[in-house]
Write a protein that holds these residues in place. Sequence first.
Motif, PDB file in Angstrom:
ATOM      1  N   LEU A 277       5.041  44.611  -8.175  1.00 37.15           N
ATOM      2  CA  LEU A 277       4.793  43.844  -6.954  1.00 37.15           C
ATOM      3  C   LEU A 277       5.970  42.942  -6.625  1.00 37.15           C
ATOM      4  O   LEU A 277       6.525  42.281  -7.503  1.00 37.15           O
ATOM      5  CB  LEU A 277       3.533  42.977  -7.147  1.00 37.15           C
ATOM      6  CG  LEU A 277       3.228  41.946  -6.064  1.00 37.15           C
ATOM      7  CD1 LEU A 277       2.673  42.615  -4.821  1.00 37.15           C
ATOM      8  CD2 LEU A 277       2.245  40.899  -6.567  1.00 37.15           C
TER       9      LEU A 277
ATOM     10  N   THR B 194      -4.925  42.965 -15.546  1.00 34.73           N
ATOM     11  CA  THR B 194      -3.716  43.139 -14.744  1.00 34.73           C
ATOM     12  C   THR B 194      -2.573  43.766 -15.526  1.00 34.73           C
ATOM     13  O   THR B 194      -1.909  44.681 -15.042  1.00 34.73           O
ATOM     14  CB  THR B 194      -3.274  41.771 -14.192  1.00 34.73           C
ATOM     15  OG1 THR B 194      -4.338  41.250 -13.410  1.00 34.73           O
ATOM     16  CG2 THR B 194      -2.032  41.890 -13.350  1.00 34.73           C
ATOM     17  N   GLU B 195      -2.382  43.270 -16.762  1.00 36.01           N
ATOM     18  CA  GLU B 195      -1.206  43.786 -17.460  1.00 36.01           C
ATOM     19  C   GLU B 195      -1.319  45.286 -17.719  1.00 36.01           C
ATOM     20  O   GLU B 195      -0.320  45.992 -17.741  1.00 36.01           O
ATOM     21  CB  GLU B 195      -0.937  42.995 -18.743  1.00 36.01           C
ATOM     22  CG  GLU B 195      -1.965  43.127 -19.846  1.00 36.01           C
ATOM     23  CD  GLU B 195      -2.969  41.977 -19.836  1.00 36.01           C
ATOM     24  OE1 GLU B 195      -3.026  41.237 -18.828  1.00 36.01           O
ATOM     25  OE2 GLU B 195      -3.695  41.827 -20.829  1.00 36.01           O
TER      26      GLU B 195
ATOM     27  N   LEU C  12      -3.758  44.835  -7.871  1.00 36.44           N
ATOM     28  CA  LEU C  12      -3.232  44.518  -9.202  1.00 36.44           C
ATOM     29  C   LEU C  12      -4.277  43.876 -10.102  1.00 36.44           C
ATOM     30  O   LEU C  12      -4.001  43.584 -11.263  1.00 36.44           O
ATOM     31  CB  LEU C  12      -2.056  43.561  -9.068  1.00 36.44           C
ATOM     32  CG  LEU C  12      -0.724  44.233  -8.745  1.00 36.44           C
ATOM     33  CD1 LEU C  12       0.333  43.184  -8.520  1.00 36.44           C
ATOM     34  CD2 LEU C  12      -0.310  45.156  -9.871  1.00 36.44           C
TER      35      LEU C  12
ATOM     36  N   VAL D  94      -5.379  40.886  -9.837  1.00 36.22           N
ATOM     37  CA  VAL D  94      -5.234  39.437  -9.923  1.00 36.22           C
ATOM     38  C   VAL D  94      -6.438  38.782  -9.249  1.00 36.22           C
ATOM     39  O   VAL D  94      -6.965  37.777  -9.703  1.00 36.22           O
ATOM     40  CB  VAL D  94      -3.930  38.977  -9.236  1.00 36.22           C
ATOM     41  CG1 VAL D  94      -3.825  37.463  -9.264  1.00 36.22           C
ATOM     42  CG2 VAL D  94      -2.739  39.603  -9.933  1.00 36.22           C
TER      43      VAL D  94
ATOM     44  N   GLY E 152      11.315  41.515 -15.455  1.00 30.72           N
ATOM     45  CA  GLY E 152      10.852  42.605 -14.604  1.00 30.72           C
ATOM     46  C   GLY E 152      10.683  43.891 -15.389  1.00 30.72           C
ATOM     47  O   GLY E 152       9.787  44.686 -15.124  1.00 30.72           O
TER      48      GLY E 152
ATOM     49  N   VAL F 168      -0.425  47.058 -14.524  1.00 34.48           N
ATOM     50  CA  VAL F 168       1.024  47.030 -14.331  1.00 34.48           C
ATOM     51  C   VAL F 168       1.699  48.070 -15.209  1.00 34.48           C
ATOM     52  O   VAL F 168       2.608  48.782 -14.790  1.00 34.48           O
ATOM     53  CB  VAL F 168       1.550  45.615 -14.642  1.00 34.48           C
ATOM     54  CG1 VAL F 168       3.061  45.602 -14.685  1.00 34.48           C
ATOM     55  CG2 VAL F 168       1.031  44.639 -13.599  1.00 34.48           C
ATOM     56  N   ARG F 169       1.194  48.184 -16.434  1.00 35.87           N
ATOM     57  CA  ARG F 169       1.790  49.146 -17.348  1.00 35.87           C
ATOM     58  C   ARG F 169       1.643  50.588 -16.880  1.00 35.87           C
ATOM     59  O   ARG F 169       2.385  51.466 -17.301  1.00 35.87           O
ATOM     60  CB  ARG F 169       1.152  49.022 -18.738  1.00 35.87           C
ATOM     61  CG  ARG F 169       1.777  47.933 -19.563  1.00 35.87           C
ATOM     62  CD  ARG F 169       0.891  47.578 -20.735  1.00 35.87           C
ATOM     63  NE  ARG F 169       1.118  46.186 -21.102  1.00 35.87           N
ATOM     64  CZ  ARG F 169       2.119  45.790 -21.890  1.00 35.87           C
ATOM     65  NH1 ARG F 169       2.939  46.671 -22.397  1.00 35.87           N
ATOM     66  NH2 ARG F 169       2.286  44.518 -22.152  1.00 35.87           N
TER      67      ARG F 169
ATOM     68  N   PHE G  44       9.712  44.132 -18.360  1.00 34.54           N
ATOM     69  CA  PHE G  44       8.891  43.827 -19.538  1.00 34.54           C
ATOM     70  C   PHE G  44       8.059  45.010 -20.009  1.00 34.54           C
ATOM     71  O   PHE G  44       7.891  45.223 -21.205  1.00 34.54           O
ATOM     72  CB  PHE G  44       7.972  42.643 -19.228  1.00 34.54           C
ATOM     73  CG  PHE G  44       7.249  42.135 -20.436  1.00 34.54           C
ATOM     74  CD1 PHE G  44       7.862  41.254 -21.294  1.00 34.54           C
ATOM     75  CD2 PHE G  44       5.959  42.561 -20.736  1.00 34.54           C
ATOM     76  CE1 PHE G  44       7.219  40.795 -22.420  1.00 34.54           C
ATOM     77  CE2 PHE G  44       5.304  42.112 -21.873  1.00 34.54           C
ATOM     78  CZ  PHE G  44       5.934  41.226 -22.708  1.00 34.54           C
ATOM     79  N   THR G  45       7.540  45.791 -19.066  1.00 37.17           N
ATOM     80  CA  THR G  45       6.648  46.879 -19.476  1.00 37.17           C
ATOM     81  C   THR G  45       7.390  48.044 -20.094  1.00 37.17           C
ATOM     82  O   THR G  45       6.775  48.920 -20.683  1.00 37.17           O
ATOM     83  CB  THR G  45       5.877  47.415 -18.268  1.00 37.17           C
ATOM     84  OG1 THR G  45       6.819  47.666 -17.231  1.00 37.17           O
ATOM     85  CG2 THR G  45       4.839  46.429 -17.796  1.00 37.17           C
ATOM     86  N   ARG G  46       8.679  48.042 -19.928  1.00 36.64           N
ATOM     87  CA  ARG G  46       9.401  49.213 -20.447  1.00 36.64           C
ATOM     88  C   ARG G  46       9.775  48.959 -21.903  1.00 36.64           C
ATOM     89  O   ARG G  46      10.948  48.815 -22.258  1.00 36.64           O
ATOM     90  CB  ARG G  46      10.628  49.470 -19.584  1.00 36.64           C
ATOM     91  CG  ARG G  46      10.223  49.949 -18.199  1.00 36.64           C
ATOM     92  CD  ARG G  46      11.331  49.819 -17.215  1.00 36.64           C
ATOM     93  NE  ARG G  46      12.470  50.670 -17.557  1.00 36.64           N
ATOM     94  CZ  ARG G  46      13.651  50.580 -16.974  1.00 36.64           C
ATOM     95  NH1 ARG G  46      13.850  49.692 -16.037  1.00 36.64           N
ATOM     96  NH2 ARG G  46      14.625  51.378 -17.344  1.00 36.64           N
TER      97      ARG G  46
ATOM     98  N   THR H 232       1.512  37.824 -15.892  1.00 34.20           N
ATOM     99  CA  THR H 232       0.600  38.966 -15.993  1.00 34.20           C
ATOM    100  C   THR H 232       1.106  40.107 -15.118  1.00 34.20           C
ATOM    101  O   THR H 232       1.051  41.271 -15.506  1.00 34.20           O
ATOM    102  CB  THR H 232      -0.799  38.604 -15.442  1.00 34.20           C
ATOM    103  OG1 THR H 232      -1.043  37.267 -15.748  1.00 34.20           O
ATOM    104  CG2 THR H 232      -1.851  39.481 -16.022  1.00 34.20           C
TER     105      THR H 232
ATOM    106  N   MET I  12       3.982  40.802 -14.435  1.00 41.37           N
ATOM    107  CA  MET I  12       5.107  41.469 -15.095  1.00 41.37           C
ATOM    108  C   MET I  12       4.627  42.370 -16.224  1.00 41.37           C
ATOM    109  O   MET I  12       5.421  43.029 -16.871  1.00 41.37           O
ATOM    110  CB  MET I  12       6.074  40.428 -15.689  1.00 41.37           C
ATOM    111  CG  MET I  12       6.744  39.537 -14.692  1.00 41.37           C
ATOM    112  SD  MET I  12       7.939  40.406 -13.686  1.00 41.37           S
ATOM    113  CE  MET I  12       7.100  40.465 -12.134  1.00 41.37           C
TER     114      MET I  12
END
Lengths: 353, 237, 322, 260, 313
Positions: B80, B70-71, B48, B50, B100, B74-75, B102-104, E198, E200
Amino acid sequence: QQAVKIAAGVPLTGPLAKQGQEVANAVKLAAEEWNKKGGVLGRKIEVLEADDQGNPQVGVAAAEKVAADAAVLGAVWGITSVTCIPVSEVLERSNLVLISPGCTNPKVTDRGLKNTNRVCARDDAQGPAGTIFAVEDLKAKKIAVFDDGTTGPKGVADEVEKKAKQLGVQALRYVIRAGDKDFRAILATVPKDVNLIYASLWAPDAALIAKQLPDVGLNVRMIGPDGQFEPVDYIQASGGAAEGNYVSFLVPDLKKIPAATAFVKAFEARYGPVSSYGPLAYEAANIILEAIKKVGKADRAAVRDAVRATKSYKGILGMPIAFDDKGDVAGGVIYFYQVKGSGFEQVKAITVK
Amino acid sequence: MLKLTDVVAHYGPIQVLKSVNLEVRAGEIVCLLGGNASGKSTTMKTILGVVRPTAGRVEFEDQRIDRLPTETIVRRGISLVPEARRIFARMTVWENLAMGAFTRQKAPAGELAADVERVYALFPRLAERQHQLGGTLSGGEQQMLAIGRALMARPRLLLMDEPSMGLAPVLVDQVFDIIQSINRLGTTILVVEQNAAVALSIASRGYVLQNGRIVVHDAARALLAADHIRRAYLGED
Amino acid sequence: MATAGWQRRMAWVLGAVAVVGPLAAPNDYWIGVMARICLYATLALGLNIVVGFAGLLDLGYVAFFGIGSYLYAFLASTHFGLHLPFLLAVPIVVVLTAFSGILIGAPTLRLRGDYLAIVTLGFGEITYLLLINLDRPVNITGGPSGIIGIDPPAVAGFALSRNTQYYYLFLAALALTLLASGRLRRSRIGWAWQAIREDELAARAMGINTTVAKLQAFAIGASFAGIGGSFLASWQRSVFPENFLFTESINILAMVILGGMGNLLGVVMGATLLVSLPEVFRDLQRYRLLVFGLMLMVLMVFRPEGLLTLQGRHDEEAEPGA
Amino acid sequence: MALLETEGLTKDFGGLRAVHDLALRVEEGEIVGLIGPNGSGKTTVFNLITGLYRATEGRIRFDHGRRELVGLAPHVVTGLGIARTFQNQRLFSHMTVLENVLVGMHCRTRAGIATILLSTPGSRRERRRAEARAAELLGLFGDRLLPRAARPAWTLSYANRRRLEIVRALATEPRLLLLDEPAAGMNPTETRELMRDIERVRDRGVTILLIEHDMGVVRVICERVVALDHGTKIAEGRFEEVRQNPAVLEAYLGRRAGRA
Amino acid sequence: MAGVLAILPQQIVFGLALGTVYGLVALGYTMVYGVLFMINFAHGEIFMIGAYVGWWVLALLLKAQVGALHPAWVVPLMLLHAMLFAGLLGVGLERFAYRPLYLRGATRLGPLISAIGASIFLQNAVMLSQGARMKVYMTSLLFPRTWRIQIAGASVSLLVIVMIVVAGLMMWGLHLLVQRTKLGRSIRAVAEDREMATIMGVNVRRVIAVTFFLGSALGGAGGVLVGLYYTQIDFFMGYSAGLKAFTAAVLGGIGNIRGAMLGGLILGLVESLAVTFMNPAYKDVVAFVILIVVLVFRPMGLLGENVAEREKV
Ligand SMILES: Nc1ncnc2c1ncn2[C@@H]1O[C@H](COP(=O)(O)OP(=O)(O)OP(=O)(O)O)[C@@H](O)[C@H]1O
Ligand SMILES: Nc1ncnc2c1ncn2[C@@H]1O[C@H](COP(=O)(O)OP(=O)(O)OP(=O)(O)O)[C@@H](O)[C@H]1O
Ligand SMILES: [Mg+2]
Ligand SMILES: [Mg+2]
């Protein structure tokens, strides 16, 4: 050849920076004028600005630095007595003379140091004189006395209260906190039959009070000490609300003295409006330089004694200056001014014993 | 889908991952085994971003991701279930689930609400507690929430670091069922699990991490059968 | 740990420099600055006990400094006409200041983090306001014009007068407080403080009476301020409320943090920097504080953990995997 | 009376009754397992015993009925001889592993400020003894912790942090040790090692009450098991009995229970 | 006593006006605290600079002699500029003075010191560039003294009403933003656990920058309103206003938006009532004693959630 230095020890930063910078600027102006005439002892004069931040400890450090510089022969020091007192003790150890343009607490000179002098009024001269003027000329019966809890203002306020009691007039005490801007709540607690306010405050605070008085329905005149001899920070800042108020000052009307007008013009051209501190500091610097000239050599102890021995020095203040054996200006006349339009007009002079 | 090549990672000067080579193909469940402190969680964090790999590369869907923030990773569709849950303690259960997702960004509200309901259906306890603060849940409830939160992202690749930790036996079974069912619906899964026997039984392949290196990798069935694996990780004599 | 050894060597070097320092100082002014460094390092070590060890963010530490100074002024000046000898007055001041630490600490026991910060800040302000106002109805503090005519330290009839003498006095006190801090840090009480800093609840569950431990931290931290306060009063020969403004608390806190919270050598270095930088910048005159503020930011940006960190984060070897 | 006994123990959180009228008994020298579904109130029971929460109702008696624990502050409870680990680890992260253990010894050491400042021989001796004992306790887990004694606790891996929590709790010299899911995050092999260690601790005379979801652990080391659901006791007895209990099967073990 | 009661309504109005000012500045403190758990000591200076920007807008308008100045458009114009400038300044500070610290995982106190450095720097930068002398707001040109109304025996100036309305709107807007929107949720997530946020998918740096922008813009707006109300501004005004606002924020429960406003109002009222009933020299003593007493009984402030009690162990 090395220059002769005089120090300007004042708050250059922090809440009192405005007053401090005015002092430093006036000292610089004096030095420049001397330099134009060839300096002193055949050497150029330099001004050493020493920031005391209005804080005793910072002041001590600044004073030690000044004292350690052998070229320094004198100092114009102090807006606040809390720095003047420890600083004067440091300077005393190295025989360095200081003249204060703003430390008004009686203890400053009452300790009997040989090097410590001042050209400003003592709290116990200005306060009582103001009270006498208030009672005798303004016919005040009940006075509200304001201070901000710091040395100078509180000292004067204490003296006013004392004198008022002597004269059989009621004095009510109020304390504001330096830095506050809203005094309406405290003003609202002032009884409506008060017929004068003695505002022992710096000019901006006095202007705020003048401005906020109508909000609480009080319609009284104010009087204050020399800190309010400020055409901009008091008169202009009050937006007309200070009209007719009174200010006391150690110095007679500068407008009537040609030398003073020249100073005011030169100062304002360079540094902006002048208040009570500029002329006093300018005068203090001149007295020191005059003493150095008289001594004729770079000898701190001799300069110190020469300053104290100053007799009938005639500068811009229009009166002959002499120091008494404590270092206060002998004679002690307090002049009263009234705000008229955008300036001050002298209305009265009172001699304190 | 995911490929780690010679990944090295440090915490300060400490080298934790010495050389990790690992691949997860689309549609698989892959199990990562290893003793305590062998670097399993670090591997997850490295994927990820991190933890930044100091050497080697991490690719996701054929693109290098080890330099991305990281973001952004994730997108791209990875989420995780972290070790030790890491719930947002001062947000409610519902808000944790919303985080959870958030990316959508563009998902219609109705769809999100439906997904929340889906999580609630999996873990009815969460539905009862939807307005409770995450921090006051019991350990197991928090674990459910951590799983639910990761599902809310509808990831293409789901990383699970010990998903059964702190769950009652009933729920352990259920969680493995859930893993299987979301896998069937198309989510690829990389799972670290101490309950290795069960994990391997649903996985297609497994890797064994030791001391920051992949020492064995094989089909899950083969690992389950291998003696030294049984002794070292399955607790058999 | 390698860094610990390095720090110890550096401490010895610095100690040696400190002892011979005045010989190299160009003038009395610089000796005065060095004395001030020792004075503030002592104060910073006191605050470090509260903030650095116990993790209690105290924004009103100056209250204890003020209380210590004024107590000394009461005991040894013309103000009340008491002239206790220095060696008697200082212990009394230290004990009373420690006691004030307990008094001020007590209401804050339940508070955490920044709530504690604001309450201690409040106590600092209250102390300042009392110093200003307690000159009436009876004159206790001298009001805004403070107390003057304070006795200098005198031992066996020999009164200190020169900065060098003060410097060695302050240096000795600093050495003592350093020793005390070091011993406390590696003691059961020190560990209890650190545990509270890390996780108060777990600390309680581990059998630590957090009430007692916190009050101990406040008391000891305050007692250091009592030493510093006596020194300031006897050196300046006068005390004023203006000595004890909120900015002074902040200044001392900055020494602790800039140096590296909890690290004794770091705290001393923090004090050295924050006392000497404004002096170095003196020649900048009106730009002095501007540059000082900028410097503070830059230092923090380059050393976010402080000059010396508590636990060398970067000197760990890897945990061998299972 | 038993070493620890609760009576009518009840805890409400707002409208939620997390523990309900619980009677729990732990005899000296036993290892007792506390099991139950997630959210059934197990951890809450620990928090009540150790004084971190205050019981809404009921009593907790320790030391064979000699001490009432309700209303005591946590450090007092620890002083009486009850220590615990936390489900969500709460180590002192920035202190070293060794220092974490030394903190645990706080309530068993006596040096005061004066003796420390003067560094009296007594205080030095006490400190040396504490350090030696801490090292000995760290050795309980073989070389998992001891070689890392000088490292900050936060750099440990999850399972090693669990181990350190146990050691830190032991440092308080408890008579009763409460372990909250000690085996979480360990694989079966490591879990077996842990079980041996727990038994060793018991053999030193420490009574143990343990929460665990790993039935392998509970089956092997617990002499007695108490099962909770919704804060009430639903079964009690030997593990083999309890696991047969239909309520336990239904609420907790589930269909694969037999495999434990 | 009768005299005191007669002025009571008026005192309450004065207290509310003062409290609104404190509350406005406190909002910015609380915002920034909410994400970074950092007391942004430079916030008082941002507020002060906002006041200077407002002053300049007004001064330039006066110089340009744009005809009749009506508060209905002049005040919003001043606010807008001040908010923008202060907001950008906040973002700049965040970028250069704080971000390098928190990105490297410094303790909470590191940024505190760099904030203090920033505060000293800004204060002196303004002093050097704008002069040490205070500046006068020409409020009387905008709000004639006659614009006042009577409520329950108290006379209230229009300006006070404008202030209260603006403050109320800002507080409410912020509250909704933080509690109801996705941005607000991500702010709270960042506050709690930056790394998890992050993971998330939250862009932590951006969220922090946005928060600084909002908090600082509010500070700037506060500066303009204070300038208009008190008519004097100087480079040192941020110091005491900042201190009081910080106190207000904590009193209300730091990190809580409505708490900041409530704390401000209470502080303002306490001060104005303290001078009514007691020796005004002890006004601030009273204020701090009340703060301490409140915190002793409610350790997380008036509206702060009592995490201590709800903390799961
Ligand atoms: N933040 C950190 N700083 C320094 N070292 C760390 C950090 N996190 C982990 N480590 C070290 O890295 C190694 C691997 O840790 P990691 O958490 O990846 O192990 P793991 O395989 O997940 O173990 P576990 O089964 O206990 O969870 C360990 O030695 C650990 O001490
Ligand atoms: N501080 C609290 N505030 C509100 N509810 C709480 C609090 N602490 C616990 N609870 C609730 O009480 C119930 C019991 O919690 P507890 O932590 O005791 O469960 P547990 O048996 O330990 O579960 P697990 O096995 O999942 O750890 C849970 O439903 C939890 O949500
Ligand atoms: Mg792990
Ligand atoms: Mg639990």
